[in-house]
Design a protein around this motif. Structure first.
Motif, short mmCIF file in Angstrom:
data_model
loop_
_atom_site.label_atom_id
_atom_site.label_comp_id
_atom_site.label_asym_id
_atom_site.label_seq_id
_atom_site.Cartn_x
_atom_site.Cartn_y
_atom_site.Cartn_z
N UNK A 1 -40.80 -46.17 36.09
CA UNK A 1 -40.55 -46.31 37.53
C UNK A 1 -40.30 -44.91 38.06
N UNK A 2 -41.37 -44.29 38.52
CA UNK A 2 -41.35 -42.88 38.91
C UNK A 2 -41.01 -42.77 40.40
N UNK A 3 -39.79 -42.35 40.69
CA UNK A 3 -39.33 -42.21 42.07
C UNK A 3 -39.51 -40.75 42.47
N UNK A 4 -40.43 -40.50 43.39
CA UNK A 4 -40.77 -39.14 43.79
C UNK A 4 -39.77 -38.66 44.83
N UNK A 5 -39.18 -37.50 44.57
CA UNK A 5 -38.05 -36.99 45.35
C UNK A 5 -38.53 -36.27 46.61
N UNK A 6 -39.23 -36.99 47.47
CA UNK A 6 -39.56 -36.51 48.80
C UNK A 6 -38.34 -36.68 49.70
N UNK A 7 -38.33 -36.04 50.89
CA UNK A 7 -37.26 -36.33 51.84
C UNK A 7 -37.15 -37.84 52.13
N UNK A 8 -38.28 -38.53 52.18
CA UNK A 8 -38.32 -39.99 52.20
C UNK A 8 -38.93 -40.41 50.87
N UNK A 9 -38.11 -40.77 49.89
CA UNK A 9 -38.62 -40.96 48.52
C UNK A 9 -39.62 -42.11 48.44
N UNK A 10 -40.48 -42.02 47.41
CA UNK A 10 -41.51 -43.02 47.18
C UNK A 10 -41.51 -43.42 45.71
N UNK A 11 -42.20 -44.52 45.40
CA UNK A 11 -42.42 -44.92 44.01
C UNK A 11 -43.90 -44.84 43.72
N UNK A 12 -44.25 -44.23 42.60
CA UNK A 12 -45.64 -44.08 42.18
C UNK A 12 -46.11 -45.35 41.48
N UNK A 13 -47.20 -45.91 41.97
CA UNK A 13 -47.79 -47.11 41.40
C UNK A 13 -49.26 -46.88 41.10
N UNK A 14 -49.82 -47.73 40.26
CA UNK A 14 -51.24 -47.63 39.93
C UNK A 14 -51.93 -48.96 40.22
N UNK A 15 -53.24 -48.89 40.37
CA UNK A 15 -54.05 -50.10 40.40
C UNK A 15 -54.89 -50.10 39.14
N UNK A 16 -54.67 -51.09 38.30
CA UNK A 16 -55.34 -51.15 37.02
C UNK A 16 -56.84 -51.39 37.18
#
Length: 223
Positions: free
Chosen positions: A68-83
């Motif tokens: 669960x990769x939470x990207x530390x932007x000012x407005x954080x995001x989670x990195x997801x993939x489409x299989x």
């Protein structure tokens, strides 16, 4: 069934607050249920849990790890993939980077980091692991241990199209807002199974991925 599971106030999912809460509540103790075949991990949905009990009588419930990769932007995001659409398991679905734990992996964390590198080229140099979330069982016979991690912005991805068609980011504030946590249902092996769904733009986030996001919300913000 297609309705929000809760009508509570949305979470102000700022980066500093999220990471502080995560560090306070998570650790790296590996749950016994990851490898013990006598322990059937729960998903939180009785229908899914019943399906997993049935599957466990037919075949081993396989250990897996995701990031669960939470990207530390000012407005954080989670990195997801489409299989990728051609895969045997969960083809075309939205997922976290991750997969089965290999015998050569030093830990579930190592497996999650390896899979993230293999699938989307996310370098470990950008990843700061924070801790494991709760063990999550799926009706398709996996026991998944998610690793929550802070990811420093600036990384470049290289998509492995044999496994993944795309990678994208979704705002943490959207995923941690319980108003967006819908409950859908479908029939599986003659039983009605309920599952979480968090549709975002053209992306349909559902099943185990949405279920683990719900667990993340409950663990970090509700407990």
């Amino acid at each position: 069934m297609n309705k929000p599971i809760l009508k509570s106030d949305p979470v102000a999912a700022g980066a500093a607050d999220f990471f502080a809460r995560s560090r306070a509540k998570l650790g790296f103790d590996v749950p016994l249920g990851l490898y013990d075949p006598n322990i059937i991990p729960a998903s939180g949905d009785p229908g899914t849990d019943k399906m997993l009990e049935i599957v466990a009588r037919e075949q081993p419930v396989r250990p897996a790890a995701v990031l669960i990769a939470v990207v530390d932007h000012p407005e954080p995001t989670i990195l997801l993939t489409q299989r990728s659409a051609h895969l045997n398991d969960h083809a075309g679905q939205i997922a976290f980077p991750g997969g089965k734990i290999d015998a050569t992996d030093a830990s579930p964390l190592d497996a999650a980091l390896r899979e993230a590198e293999e699938e989307v080229g996310l370098s470990r140099d950008f990843v700061e692991p924070i801790g494991y979330l709760d063990l999550y069982g799926t009706a398709f016979g996996f026991r998944i241990l998610p690793t929550v991690a802070r990811v420093r912005p600036g990384f470049e991805l290289t998509i492995n199209h044999s496994e993944v068609d795309d990678a994208f980011e979704v705002p943490l504030s959207f995923l941690m807002n319980p108003v967006n946590h819908q409950v859908h249902s479908k029939e599986f092996r003659g039983m009605e199974r309920f599952y979480y769904a968090m549709p975002f733009a053209e992306r349909y986030i559902w099943g185990a991925t949405a279920g683990m996001l719900r667990v993340l919300y409950e663990r970090i913000y509700s407990s």
